[in-house]
Design an enzyme around this catalytic site. Structure first.
Site, PDB file in Angstrom:
ATOM      1  N   HIS A  61     -54.529  76.269  44.292  1.00 54.54           N
ATOM      2  CA  HIS A  61     -55.891  76.453  43.709  1.00 54.54           C
ATOM      3  C   HIS A  61     -56.093  77.952  43.257  1.00 54.54           C
ATOM      4  O   HIS A  61     -54.869  78.838  43.168  1.00 54.54           O
ATOM      5  CB  HIS A  61     -57.059  76.937  44.718  1.00 54.54           C
ATOM      6  CG  HIS A  61     -57.669  75.798  45.356  1.00 54.54           C
ATOM      7  ND1 HIS A  61     -57.759  74.224  45.025  1.00 54.54           N
ATOM      8  CD2 HIS A  61     -57.261  75.459  46.799  1.00 54.54           C
ATOM      9  CE1 HIS A  61     -58.416  73.585  46.436  1.00 54.54           C
ATOM     10  NE2 HIS A  61     -57.831  74.448  46.894  1.00 54.54           N
ATOM     11  N   CYS A 410     -32.704  56.045  53.074  1.00 49.39           N
ATOM     12  CA  CYS A 410     -34.271  55.876  52.638  1.00 49.39           C
ATOM     13  C   CYS A 410     -34.566  55.717  51.429  1.00 49.39           C
ATOM     14  O   CYS A 410     -34.695  56.471  50.548  1.00 49.39           O
ATOM     15  CB  CYS A 410     -35.191  57.620  52.883  1.00 49.39           C
ATOM     16  SG  CYS A 410     -36.973  56.781  52.278  1.00 49.39           S
ATOM     17  N   CYS A 412     -37.246  53.968  49.763  1.00 51.36           N
ATOM     18  CA  CYS A 412     -38.521  53.346  49.106  1.00 51.36           C
ATOM     19  C   CYS A 412     -38.336  55.285  48.077  1.00 51.36           C
ATOM     20  O   CYS A 412     -38.897  55.394  47.226  1.00 51.36           O
ATOM     21  CB  CYS A 412     -39.371  53.650  50.032  1.00 51.36           C
ATOM     22  SG  CYS A 412     -39.201  52.360  51.060  1.00 51.36           S
ATOM     23  N   CYS A 452     -35.807  51.493  56.636  1.00 53.52           N
ATOM     24  CA  CYS A 452     -34.388  52.977  57.162  1.00 53.52           C
ATOM     25  C   CYS A 452     -34.632  53.712  58.191  1.00 53.52           C
ATOM     26  O   CYS A 452     -33.772  54.984  58.868  1.00 53.52           O
ATOM     27  CB  CYS A 452     -34.812  54.157  55.732  1.00 53.52           C
ATOM     28  SG  CYS A 452     -36.138  55.138  55.918  1.00 53.52           S
TER      29      CYS A 452
HETATM   30  C1  LIG Z   1     -57.349  67.853  54.876  1.00 45.49           C
HETATM   31  C2  LIG Z   1     -57.437  69.336  53.712  1.00 45.49           C
HETATM   32  C3  LIG Z   1     -56.675  70.481  52.643  1.00 45.49           C
HETATM   33  C4  LIG Z   1     -56.789  70.944  52.383  1.00 45.49           C
HETATM   34  N1  LIG Z   1     -56.287  71.390  51.625  1.00 45.49           N
HETATM   35  C5  LIG Z   1     -55.613  72.303  50.763  1.00 45.49           C
HETATM   36  C6  LIG Z   1     -55.781  72.626  49.738  1.00 45.49           C
HETATM   37  O1  LIG Z   1     -55.123  72.028  49.024  1.00 45.49           O
HETATM   38  N2  LIG Z   1     -54.749  73.968  48.974  1.00 45.49           N
HETATM   39  C7  LIG Z   1     -55.069  74.806  50.342  1.00 45.49           C
HETATM   40  O2  LIG Z   1     -54.088  75.450  49.745  1.00 45.49           O
HETATM   41  N3  LIG Z   1     -55.249  74.810  51.294  1.00 45.49           N
HETATM   42  C8  LIG Z   1     -55.713  73.705  51.849  1.00 45.49           C
HETATM   43  N4  LIG Z   1     -56.020  73.352  53.561  1.00 45.49           N
HETATM   44  C9  LIG Z   1     -55.740  74.581  53.650  1.00 45.49           C
HETATM   45  C10 LIG Z   1     -54.533  74.806  54.472  1.00 45.49           C
HETATM   46  O3  LIG Z   1     -53.951  73.369  54.370  1.00 45.49           O
HETATM   47  C11 LIG Z   1     -54.405  76.136  55.804  1.00 45.49           C
HETATM   48  O4  LIG Z   1     -55.449  77.255  55.031  1.00 45.49           O
HETATM   49  C12 LIG Z   1     -53.738  76.138  56.103  1.00 45.49           C
HETATM   50  O5  LIG Z   1     -52.204  75.024  56.609  1.00 45.49           O
HETATM   51  C13 LIG Z   1     -53.750  76.954  57.292  1.00 45.49           C
HETATM   52  O6  LIG Z   1     -52.368  77.930  58.089  1.00 45.49           O
HETATM   53  P1  LIG Z   1     -52.571  78.380  59.204  1.00 45.49           P
HETATM   54  O7  LIG Z   1     -50.886  78.638  59.523  1.00 45.49           O
HETATM   55  O8  LIG Z   1     -53.502  79.180  59.197  1.00 45.49           O
HETATM   56  O9  LIG Z   1     -52.967  76.990  60.280  1.00 45.49           O
HETATM   57  P2  LIG Z   1     -51.446  76.798  61.312  1.00 45.49           P
HETATM   58  O10 LIG Z   1     -50.742  75.310  59.805  1.00 45.49           O
HETATM   59  O11 LIG Z   1     -52.668  75.250  62.017  1.00 45.49           O
HETATM   60  O12 LIG Z   1     -51.045  77.279  62.092  1.00 45.49           O
HETATM   61  C14 LIG Z   1     -50.991  77.756  63.059  1.00 45.49           C
HETATM   62  C15 LIG Z   1     -50.118  77.564  64.197  1.00 45.49           C
HETATM   63  O13 LIG Z   1     -49.954  78.028  65.484  1.00 45.49           O
HETATM   64  C16 LIG Z   1     -49.710  77.799  66.263  1.00 45.49           C
HETATM   65  N5  LIG Z   1     -50.483  77.856  67.563  1.00 45.49           N
HETATM   66  C17 LIG Z   1     -51.597  77.849  67.989  1.00 45.49           C
HETATM   67  N6  LIG Z   1     -51.380  78.162  69.113  1.00 45.49           N
HETATM   68  C18 LIG Z   1     -51.060  78.614  69.174  1.00 45.49           C
HETATM   69  C19 LIG Z   1     -50.180  79.252  70.620  1.00 45.49           C
HETATM   70  N7  LIG Z   1     -51.474  79.607  71.927  1.00 45.49           N
HETATM   71  N8  LIG Z   1     -49.053  80.055  71.221  1.00 45.49           N
HETATM   72  C20 LIG Z   1     -48.152  79.689  69.803  1.00 45.49           C
HETATM   73  N9  LIG Z   1     -48.608  78.898  68.797  1.00 45.49           N
HETATM   74  C21 LIG Z   1     -49.757  78.755  68.521  1.00 45.49           C
HETATM   75  C22 LIG Z   1     -50.032  75.862  65.868  1.00 45.49           C
HETATM   76  O14 LIG Z   1     -49.021  75.476  66.417  1.00 45.49           O
HETATM   77  C23 LIG Z   1     -49.773  76.163  64.464  1.00 45.49           C
HETATM   78  O15 LIG Z   1     -48.256  76.001  63.588  1.00 45.49           O
HETATM   79  C24 LIG Z   1     -56.775  72.353  52.928  1.00 45.49           C
HETATM   80  C25 LIG Z   1     -56.664  72.416  54.779  1.00 45.49           C
HETATM   81  C26 LIG Z   1     -57.202  70.934  55.534  1.00 45.49           C
HETATM   82  C27 LIG Z   1     -57.437  70.672  56.828  1.00 45.49           C
END
Ligand SMILES: Cc1cc2nc3c(=O)[nH]c(=O)nc-3n(C[C@H](O)[C@H](O)[C@H](O)COP(=O)(O)OP(=O)(O)OC[C@H]3O[C@@H](n4cnc5c(N)ncnc54)[C@H](O)[C@@H]3O)c2cc1C
Length: 465
Positions: A61, A410, A412, A452
């Site tokens: 974005h 794969c 596809c 695959c």
């Molecule tokens: C439908 C959708 C569309 C989106 N589109 C966009 C987009 O187009 N562009 C954009 O910039 N962002 C987008 N986002 C937002 C983006 O995907 C998120 O903001 C981002 O992935 C968050 O990353 P994170 O590392 O905070 O969370 P996560 O990827 O959820 O990582 C958190 C990690 O913490 C771990 N964890 C949790 N609890 C514990 C624990 N107690 N002990 C050890 N590990 C733990 C989990 O296993 C997980 O791997 C979108 C989100 C969604 C849902």
């Protein structure tokens, strides 16, 4: 280089431990890896990027529509610049297609000038309103009734999987310990903090909470209750690559109360996605798709791009946004506790990840972390998953040097044995077949592994021996 997936954890305290190896936690670990410190990145899952970071709409974005003056606005803008540059250096596929925010009724058309002005307040000056004829010339397959659009030329599509993997790879190569299958269960704050994990105790002087949907629960383990995460599900439909010719831009709706709304967007893998829904739930594991959600998407999609609905859907998936009820990120520093929590990274965390990381390191410094002596990281070059860039199966020179790149497994997605071998022997190897798909696209196409699947599984199991 250390990646562990089982067994006891090292006994000596770390300087900093990051809980959560999603795109945000991995970016933070990468930023910390520049410092002469002992860093751990831990995740409950058996792979990096296995939470919300694997299931989003994959847009880099510009931040044109953020809340002006918010932390999110600043970090999305800064993060977009940082990630675009990092992607170019490290081979993460990005396509700057631009977005059209399409107005379908008078109310939406009337909202466009306000959105253009908001973009300027967010520091983005290239958005402009275009009339219906220009919208139609740019997107001939749009449904009837278009009244105009806001053109945002710098919105881009990106590979979210390679992004997280690139951060983690660079962090691990620079000395970060990545501990997987390592769930934080409870903790005793102190100096050092003692984390009780599913793999035994882990000691750390500073702690970063990047646990995504579970960041509020980790916060409570630390004696804080600054916010509550309410998962907001986003369901998506992926259409086959034959649909790719129907759309040239990212087609966004004029935003409503529940966020950015349903979009149609090409992906860097050469197909087209429709979504996401926005459903507030109370179950942090509810990543299933529903008949109602898919029906709603089809209805909205038919209005936007009628011909898309005639194409075959190859997959449906859902991701959960870590919503907190606030219109901004919930990044909080607790210097006396040597603790930073990175909560509420809802729908822009992929874009903002590198800027969030830089911000968190500054906050850690306020808590006494020594941040001098930063070094440049060794560059990484990631395998290309993007359709718009050269892929191994078409590279005659590469195939001549190593015939494994000419042996497609794969069909596809045209993934070769050479790419699967490289993924399995990479710095951060996949912990599952899904992890292998996120590194190669194997089993991600039209047949979803029907043809695959057995061959890919055999290579995966052989490679793990
Ligand atoms: C439908 C959708 C569309 C989106 N589109 C966009 C987009 O187009 N562009 C954009 O910039 N962002 C987008 N986002 C937002 C983006 O995907 C998120 O903001 C981002 O992935 C968050 O990353 P994170 O590392 O905070 O969370 P996560 O990827 O959820 O990582 C958190 C990690 O913490 C771990 N964890 C949790 N609890 C514990 C624990 N107690 N002990 C050890 N590990 C733990 C989990 O296993 C997980 O791997 C979108 C989100 C969604 C849902």
């Amino acid at each position: 280089m250390t990646v562990t997936t089982g067994g006891a954890l090292p006994g000596a305290p770390y300087d900093v431990t990051v809980v959560g190896a999603g795109v945000v936690g991995s970016a933070i670990a990468r930023e910390l890896a520049r410092l002469p410190l002992r860093i751990a990145l831990v995740d409950a899952s058996g792979d990096v990027g296995d939470g919300t970071s694997k299931a989003n709409t994959a847009i880099l974005h510009t931040g044109f529509d953020a809340v002006p003056g918010s932390l999110e606005s600043r970090l999305v803008r800064d993060g977009q610049r940082r990630l675009a540059a990092f992607a170019a250096d490290s081979g993460i596929p990005v396509e700057p297609l631009g977005a059209l925010l399409v107005a379908w009724d008078e109310e939406q058309r009337a909202a466009l000038p306000g959105l253009a002005a908001k973009a300027v307040r967010n520091g983005y000056r290239s958005a402009r309103i275009i009339p219906a004829e220009e919208v139609r010339a740019r997107e001939p397959e749009l449904g009837p009734g278009v009244l105009g659009a806001l053109h945002v030329p710098d919105e881009s599509i990106i590979c979210p999987w390679t992004t997280t993997l690139a951060y983690a790879t660079q962090a691990v190569r620079a000395g970060t310990d990545l501990h997987l299958n390592c769930r934080l269960q409870s903790l005793t704050p102190g100096d050092p903090h003692v984390l009780s994990t599913s793999r035994g105790p882990l000691r750390t002087r500073h702690l970063v909470n990047a646990a995504g949907l579970y960041a509020d629960e980790v916060d409570r383990l630390m004696g804080r209750a600054d916010f509550t995460v309410t998962p907001r599900r986003g369901q998506l439909i992926v259409f086959d690559e034959l649909a790719r010719g129907l759309v040239r831009h990212i087609l966004l709706p004029v935003p409503g109360a529940l966020g950015k709304g349903v979009l149609v967007s090409p992906t860097v893998y050469g197909n087209v996605m429709l979504g996401p829904t926005a459903e507030d739930l109370d179950d942090k594991t509810a990543t299933g798709s529903t008949a109602e959600g898919i029906a709603l998407l089809r209805e909205k999609g038919r209005r936007i791009l009628p011909a898309l609905l005639e194409e075959e859907a190859t997959a449906v998936y859902a991701g959960l946004r870590a919503a907190t009820g606030s219109e901004d990120y919930a990044v909080r520093a607790h210097p006396a506790l040597r603790y930073v929590t990175v909560g509420g990274i809802r729908s822009t965390g992929l874009t903002a990840s590198m800027a969030i990381a830089a911000h968190v390191v500054e906050l850690l410094a306020d808590g006494g972390l020594a941040v001098s002596g930063a070094k440049d990281l060794e560059p990484v070059r990631m395998p290309n998953l993007g359709e718009a860039f050269p892929r191994p199966y078409r590279d005659q020179r590469l195939i001549a040097a190593d015939p494994e790149y000419g042996r497609i497994v794969c069909h596809c997605e045209r993934v070769t044995r050479g790419e699967i071998r490289d993924a399995l022997t990479g710095t951060v190897p996949p912990g599952s077949l899904d992890g292998l798909r996120r590194r190669t696209r194997a089993r991600g196409g039209r047949c979803q592994g029907f043809y695959c699947g057995a061959a890919v599984r055999a290579l995966f199991e052989e490679g793990r021996r």
